[in-house]
Design an enzyme around this catalytic site. Structure first.
Site, PDB file in Angstrom:
ATOM      1  N   LYS A  14      -9.843   3.234 -13.241  1.00  0.00           N
ATOM      2  CA  LYS A  14      -8.690   2.756 -14.005  1.00  0.00           C
ATOM      3  C   LYS A  14      -9.064   1.585 -14.916  1.00  0.00           C
ATOM      4  O   LYS A  14     -10.103   0.948 -14.703  1.00  0.00           O
ATOM      5  CB  LYS A  14      -7.572   2.378 -13.039  1.00  0.00           C
ATOM      6  CG  LYS A  14      -7.996   1.363 -12.027  1.00  0.00           C
ATOM      7  CD  LYS A  14      -7.115   1.455 -10.789  1.00  0.00           C
ATOM      8  CE  LYS A  14      -7.403   0.238  -9.919  1.00  0.00           C
ATOM      9  NZ  LYS A  14      -6.970   0.377  -8.556  1.00  0.00           N
TER      10      LYS A  14
ATOM     11  N   ARG B  78     -12.545   4.693  -1.404  1.00  0.00           N
ATOM     12  CA  ARG B  78     -12.198   4.484  -2.817  1.00  0.00           C
ATOM     13  C   ARG B  78     -12.685   3.120  -3.306  1.00  0.00           C
ATOM     14  O   ARG B  78     -11.895   2.268  -3.692  1.00  0.00           O
ATOM     15  CB  ARG B  78     -10.678   4.564  -3.005  1.00  0.00           C
ATOM     16  CG  ARG B  78      -9.992   5.767  -2.368  1.00  0.00           C
ATOM     17  CD  ARG B  78      -8.520   5.826  -2.761  1.00  0.00           C
ATOM     18  NE  ARG B  78      -7.797   4.614  -2.437  1.00  0.00           N
ATOM     19  CZ  ARG B  78      -7.038   4.440  -1.356  1.00  0.00           C
ATOM     20  NH1 ARG B  78      -6.880   5.419  -0.480  1.00  0.00           N
ATOM     21  NH2 ARG B  78      -6.416   3.298  -1.157  1.00  0.00           N
TER      22      ARG B  78
ATOM     23  N   HIS C   9      -3.000   2.205   1.205  1.00  0.00           N
ATOM     24  CA  HIS C   9      -3.772   1.203   0.469  1.00  0.00           C
ATOM     25  C   HIS C   9      -3.604  -0.161   1.135  1.00  0.00           C
ATOM     26  O   HIS C   9      -2.514  -0.517   1.563  1.00  0.00           O
ATOM     27  CB  HIS C   9      -3.273   1.180  -0.986  1.00  0.00           C
ATOM     28  CG  HIS C   9      -4.105   0.340  -1.908  1.00  0.00           C
ATOM     29  ND1 HIS C   9      -5.449   0.548  -2.075  1.00  0.00           N
ATOM     30  CD2 HIS C   9      -3.785  -0.699  -2.708  1.00  0.00           C
ATOM     31  CE1 HIS C   9      -5.923  -0.336  -2.962  1.00  0.00           C
ATOM     32  NE2 HIS C   9      -4.933  -1.108  -3.354  1.00  0.00           N
TER      33      HIS C   9
END
Ligand SMILES: *Cc1c(COP(=O)(O)O)cnc(C)c1O
Length: 369
Positions: A37, A219, A164
């Site tokens: 991102k 991630r 997350h």
């Protein structure tokens, strides 16, 4: 254009790929999803995606449709997960781009399912569970309902379930331990064992400090770009930054004692000194907060920034040292055995390394080596 800009961001692709190899080794059988991102944390979206795919990263992740579309347009065919909450108007495009969508509510799940039916296309989705960050994601109890509701849907293929961390900055961090507990307890439910799901929660800090949270996929963003937290296991020691910011001295002069430097004369030199001008400014994303605080490397010496950083230029005090027009200036990275660290810059700007990286904009060319 042979020489578009006197400043550039240099990316050491080999080091980036080495970072991924080290992470791969460290996480064992877990898959790697690389967050790309915000222009790959300022490193450049498509080139970093290509470099990651080349070393076998299993999945790419972006925040929004626009980024996913740029990747697909550049010919990237690898799986792409879109982290962000989806917008109704974008669902059709997301499905057409063949990306994996994050589902964090019944409402969006229904909209997505309807769109899929209309288009006659299947879509892979990941269920997002809120384990304590309170940003997006359904509560664990709702996750069970939502999963049972969507399971077996002819057009929605639930391939993953994730959460997350709000913080995972050291191995005994209570927030992280709580979140892991919540997520793992939920995953214990027989419902989630009925078919294989990619279970994932670990961002960089989670990867480094919580091996029990590696699960089926990790991630790591900042870690893959080369930034380790203050403490880490020895096997990660080879991870190093792959980005440097460099420029060339564009002007040199001697100023007399008491000369005021730059806008507002926020710095007055106490004696005659040598001043070099560097052609980078906040218009490139080099933070104005570094005015009178930051430093750069010239001829392997650390020289302080004096005066206010302008939109396109700033000044440094070379003192009695040397600097010639055209000399290499390192704003972030190494020169000889000296280094300007991203973390130091972030500290001087009262922010985090992420924000500094993301703010470098398109005016600075990225050079991949
Ligand atoms: C940005 C992001 C990551 C990566 O975070 P890092 O701290 O850079 O490792 C992982 N997961 C999600 C959902 C994210 O938004």
């Amino acid at each position: 254009m042979k020489y578009p800009h006197p400043a550039q961001i240099e990316i050491d692709v080999g080091q980036f790929q080495k970072n991924i190899h080290i992470i791969r080794h460290y996480v064992g059988a877990s898959r790697i999803c690389l967050p790309l991102k915000a222009n790959a944390y300022g490193h450049g979206l498509c080139p970093m995606a290509e470099a990651a795919v080349e070393v076998g990263v299993d999945m790419l992740a972006v925040s929004c449709l626009q980024e996913a579309s740029q990747l697909r347009e550049s010919g990237i065919t690898a799986p792409i997960l879109v982290f962000g909450a989806i917008h109704e108007e974008q669902i059709e495009d997301l499905i057409e781009l063949d990306v994996e969508i994050t589902i964090a509510s019944f409402y969006k799940a229904e909209l997505t399912a309807q769109k899929c039916e209309e288009l006659g296309k299947k879509c892979r989705v990941h269920l997002k569970v809120d384990s304590g960050m309170h940003r997006t994601g359904v509560r664990p109890t709702t996750a069970l309902e939502l999963y049972s509701h969507l399971q077996g849907h002819p057009f929605l293929d639930i391939v993953g379930i994730y959460s997350h961390f709000a913080s995972a900055s050291h191995p005994s961090y209570p927030i992280a331990l709580d979140q892991i507990g919540t997520f793992l307890t939920l995953l214990e439910n027989p419902l989630f064992k009925s078919r294989p799901l990619i279970r994932h929660i670990a961002n960089s800090e989670g990867v480094v400090h919580f091996p029990e949270a590696h699960l089926d996929m990790v991630r790591p963003g900042l870690l893959a770009y080369g930034y380790l937290p203050p403490t880490y296991p020895p096997s990660l020691a080879g991870i190093a930054p792959c980005l440097s910011l460099k420029a060339k001295v564009s002007y040199f002069k001697v100023v007399p004692s008491k000369a005021g430097i730059s806008y507002g004369h926020t710095h007055i030199v106490s004696q005659q000194t040598r001043v070099a001008t560097i052609p980078v400014g906040y218009g490139d994303g080099y933070r104005r907060a570094l005015s009178n605080r930051g430093a750069v490397l010239i001829r392997e010496e650390k020289v302080p920034i004096i005066g206010t950083i302008c939109m396109d230029q700033f000044m440094v005090d070379v003192g009695n040292g040397e600097a010639y027009v055209g000399d290499e200036v390192v704003l972030i990275g190494k020169q000889g055995d000296r280094e300007i660290k991203l973390q130091d810059i972030a500290n001087q700007c009262d922010t985090i390394p992420y924000e500094i990286l993301c703010q470098f904009n398109e005016r600075i060319p990225r050079i991949y080596k």
